[in-house]
Design a protein around this motif. Structure first.
Motif, short mmCIF file in Angstrom:
data_model
loop_
_atom_site.label_atom_id
_atom_site.label_comp_id
_atom_site.label_asym_id
_atom_site.label_seq_id
_atom_site.Cartn_x
_atom_site.Cartn_y
_atom_site.Cartn_z
N UNK A 292 34.76 107.58 148.16
CA UNK A 292 33.65 105.89 148.29
C UNK A 292 32.95 106.37 147.95
N UNK A 293 32.46 107.38 148.34
CA UNK A 293 30.86 107.71 147.53
C UNK A 293 30.76 108.11 145.75
N UNK A 294 31.67 108.51 145.29
CA UNK A 294 32.18 108.87 143.61
C UNK A 294 32.21 107.53 143.21
N UNK A 295 32.96 106.35 144.08
CA UNK A 295 32.78 104.59 143.46
C UNK A 295 31.92 104.55 143.38
N UNK A 296 30.79 104.84 144.95
CA UNK A 296 29.60 103.47 144.64
C UNK A 296 28.69 104.78 143.29
N UNK A 297 28.68 105.85 143.43
CA UNK A 297 28.00 107.05 142.17
C UNK A 297 28.78 106.32 141.09
N UNK A 298 29.42 106.47 140.17
CA UNK A 298 30.18 105.86 138.83
C UNK A 298 29.40 104.53 138.66
N UNK A 299 29.66 103.33 139.45
CA UNK A 299 29.83 102.13 139.17
C UNK A 299 28.20 102.52 138.52
N UNK A 300 27.40 102.60 140.15
CA UNK A 300 25.79 102.50 140.00
C UNK A 300 25.45 102.68 138.64
N UNK A 301 26.14 103.93 138.03
CA UNK A 301 25.32 104.15 137.06
C UNK A 301 26.06 103.14 135.49
N UNK A 302 27.30 102.83 136.25
CA UNK A 302 27.53 102.23 134.89
C UNK A 302 26.76 100.56 135.19
N UNK A 303 27.10 99.79 136.10
CA UNK A 303 26.09 98.76 135.56
C UNK A 303 24.49 99.15 135.45
N UNK A 304 24.12 99.93 135.64
CA UNK A 304 22.54 100.02 136.33
C UNK A 304 21.93 100.63 134.41
N UNK A 305 22.93 101.48 134.03
CA UNK A 305 22.42 102.63 133.16
C UNK A 305 23.30 102.05 131.52
N UNK A 306 24.68 102.19 132.23
CA UNK A 306 25.68 102.26 130.94
C UNK A 306 25.68 101.20 130.19
N UNK A 307 26.19 100.11 130.80
CA UNK A 307 26.01 98.25 129.69
C UNK A 307 24.84 97.73 129.51
N UNK A 308 23.78 97.89 130.20
CA UNK A 308 22.44 97.71 130.01
C UNK A 308 22.02 98.06 128.66
N UNK A 309 22.55 100.23 128.37
CA UNK A 309 21.47 100.91 127.34
C UNK A 309 22.47 100.54 126.31
N UNK A 310 24.00 100.16 126.52
CA UNK A 310 24.63 99.85 125.45
C UNK A 310 24.47 98.26 124.58
N UNK A 311 24.13 97.43 125.28
CA UNK A 311 23.49 95.57 125.04
C UNK A 311 22.40 95.55 124.63
N UNK A 312 21.59 96.62 124.86
CA UNK A 312 19.82 96.17 125.02
C UNK A 312 19.38 97.73 124.53
N UNK A 313 19.47 98.81 124.07
CA UNK A 313 18.75 99.74 122.94
C UNK A 313 20.29 99.83 122.43
N UNK A 314 20.70 100.18 121.53
CA UNK A 314 21.58 100.65 120.45
C UNK A 314 21.50 101.62 119.84
N UNK A 315 19.48 102.41 119.45
CA UNK A 315 19.16 103.30 119.41
C UNK A 315 19.08 104.73 120.29
N UNK A 316 19.23 104.69 121.26
CA UNK A 316 19.60 105.10 122.90
C UNK A 316 21.35 105.66 122.27
#
Length: 546
Positions: free
Chosen positions: A490-514
């Protein structure tokens, strides 16, 4: 017989025989199941690259591991088809080993070093006309489910391998057991080195997993009856090794008969030493972190353009590689994936502790992720469960059935070298979700990362040595391993999804250079340390010439 078409580098002149149940050297050679074979294949390629005096010793599996296909409802179908190879050479060498009180003929074939630019590999088979049907089946299937057959396979690999090397007149200085399967070789070597301390100078051992299923145990009397101890009585074995348990662990036997052993990451070194701390008179366990051969795995143009060209060329090449992967997705599933969309891949052996299902832990949240049209994602799963691991097979089939509901979710079959390379070169994000402390090393992310696929992983195995979160990769901080598995998940899932939704997906679409900066940092850092060229050098320095 001169097995080496290259001049041996004098730094690597110690003659080594590398014993492994599986070798993933070429797609056409079905002598592997997964990670252990991928590692052994990279070891053989880099031994060639470094001009080392290393010879592989393996098994020529008549039916391979298994062929992964689909039933009509797309669920997993396990097929066994006989394999034929016209690129390996007959050596003319046969030897006999005693199995269950009767002689069995072992025939040796050679994969020349020049065929796939690897170290030379000698493959052993009992599937020859000199043997009766039962003896022929010993080398039919990798990791046969029958306990006596598995023991027989280990006798053929260990004792048969040593005898074949002697019959071919090949002088060996160090015998390397890649996992404990080849342990019977030490009982053959006892004919030559009666003193245990002298024997140990010629044997090293790599332990690959903290999972007990990967550390085989058998009843000591069954091993004796089968011929595992090569005619040495149980009492004499127990006296020599100081090991009197009725359940005989291959790992313990290897630790007691080797001059040195290695775990396959720094975390695994600590875990392994803790696991085996109560074994008296065992050898030292150090760490040599696993790695992969980038000559084989890396896309050459991607590597070149990463270092010498503009970012738009790197992006263009990556989209081309995604197109190639998506042709396979369309062929298998009828789904057309988009190269402009963030593509997440989870691909490795299906096993419960690796948690292939973790993304779907909360189905409502999963649906929201894959249904987002503003920042879409595509998800691919692939991997082979062990045929009789019914839980793993069910996990695979559950994902297949779930994937039918989404045009941007796919589960692929045929997870072998060719598909693995497509996935690693065509993915944007390589997801790894083991429970912490259970992943000894894990190497798939290395060969993905060198193809500009950012590694997103629990901070375990090799990733813990590599990761700089947000700089060269993305990390999932692990939950307290003392908690119950349900809470860890449960805790690993929450940590994974938090990073995926708040950091990874936005960066891919909004900050190609990063995004590109992280991908390129990952490529450079992997090349700097996680290439098997470094790994095979360390084996000579820390194990063979130690």
């Amino acid at each position: 017989m001169n097995l080496f078409p290259y001049v041996i580098d004098e730094k690597y002149s110690t003659s080594v025989a590398y014993f492994s149940m599986e070798f993933a050297i070429a797609q056409a050679l079905k002598t592997y199941s997964g990670g252990l074979g991928f590692l052994a294949g990279s070891h053989m390629r880099s031994a060639n690259d470094r001009r080392q005096r290393t010879i592989g010793i393996g098994m020529l599996w008549s039916y391979g591991y298994y062929d992964q296909s689909r039933h009509e409802d797309s669920t997993l179908k396990i097929d066994y088809r006989r394999k034929f190879y016209y690129f390996i050479q007959e050596t003319g060498v046969t030897v006999e080993v005693m199995i269950n009180g009767k002689p069995v003929t072992v025939k040796a074939y050679l994969l020349p070093a020049s065929t796939f630019d690897s170290a030379p590999v000698i493959f052993l088979t009992t599937d020859c006309f000199e043997n009766d049907h039962l003896s022929r089946t010993i080398s039919h299937k990798l990791y046969d489910a029958n306990e006596e057959t598995r023991i027989a396979q280990e006798i053929v690999l260990g004792i048969g391998g040593v005898k074949v090397l002697e019959a071919m007149g090949i002088q060996i200085d160090v015998y390397h057991m890649n996992e404990g399967h080849a342990l019977p070789l030490v009982f053959e070597l006892m004919k030559k080195y009666d003193d245990l301390e002298t024997l140990k100078k010629h044997v090293v051992f790599t332990t690959h997993t903290p999972e007990m299923a990967g550390n085989e145990e058998h009843d000591v009397r069954l091993l004796d009856r089968m011929g595992f101890f090569n005619g040495i009585s149980v009492e004499e074995v127990q006296k020599k090794l100081g090991y009197r348990d009725e359940r005989f662990s291959l790992t313990v036997g290897a630790l007691k008969t080797s001059k040195r052993a290695n775990a396959v990451s720094k975390i695994h070194e600590k875990v392994a030493n803790e696991m085996w701390k109560d074994v008296p008179d065992r050898c030292e366990i150090i760490s040599i972190t696993n790695a992969q051969n980038m000559r084989y795995w890396a896309d050459k143009q991607l590597m070149s353009w990463m270092q010498e060209h503009e970012d738009y060329q790197l992006i263009g090449r990556k989209k081309h590689l995604k197109h190639k992967l998506f042709e396979e997705v369309a062929d298998q599933t009828g789904k057309l994936f988009d190269p402009d969309v963030l593509t997440i891949v989870w691909a490795r052996r299906f096993a419960e502790y690796k948690r292939p299902w973790l993304l779907t832990y909360d189905m409502e949240r999963f649906k929201a992720l894959v249904s987002n049209t503003d920042r879409p994602v595509q998800i691919i799963w692939a991997g082979k469960p062990y045929p009789l691991d019914y839980r793993a097979v069910q996990m695979f089939n559950d994902l297949v059935m779930m994937s039918k509901e989404y045009k941007n979710v796919a589960v692929l079959t045929g997870y072998e070298l060719r598909l693995s390379k497509l996935l690693k070169q065509g993915s944007d994000l390589w997801l790894n979700t083991p429970r912490w402390g259970r992943e000894a090393s894990g190497t798939s992310g290395m060969s993905a990362g060198v193809n500009a696929s950012i590694h997103f992983s629990i901070d375990d195995g090799w990733h813990a040595e590599f990761q700089k979160d947000g700089i060269n990769s993305f990390s999932i901080p692990h939950a307290d391993p003392s908690l119950p598995n349900e809470e860890i998940d449960r805790l690993d899932y929450l940590a994974m999804m938090d990073k995926l939704e708040k950091t990874i997906v936005p960066m891919y679409y909004d900050d190609e250079k990063a995004w590109l900066t992280i991908a390129k940092n990952g490529m450079n850092d992997i090349l700097a340390y996680f290439s098997s060229s470094r790994m095979v050098k360390e084996y000579y320095e820390k194990m063979y010439d130690y």
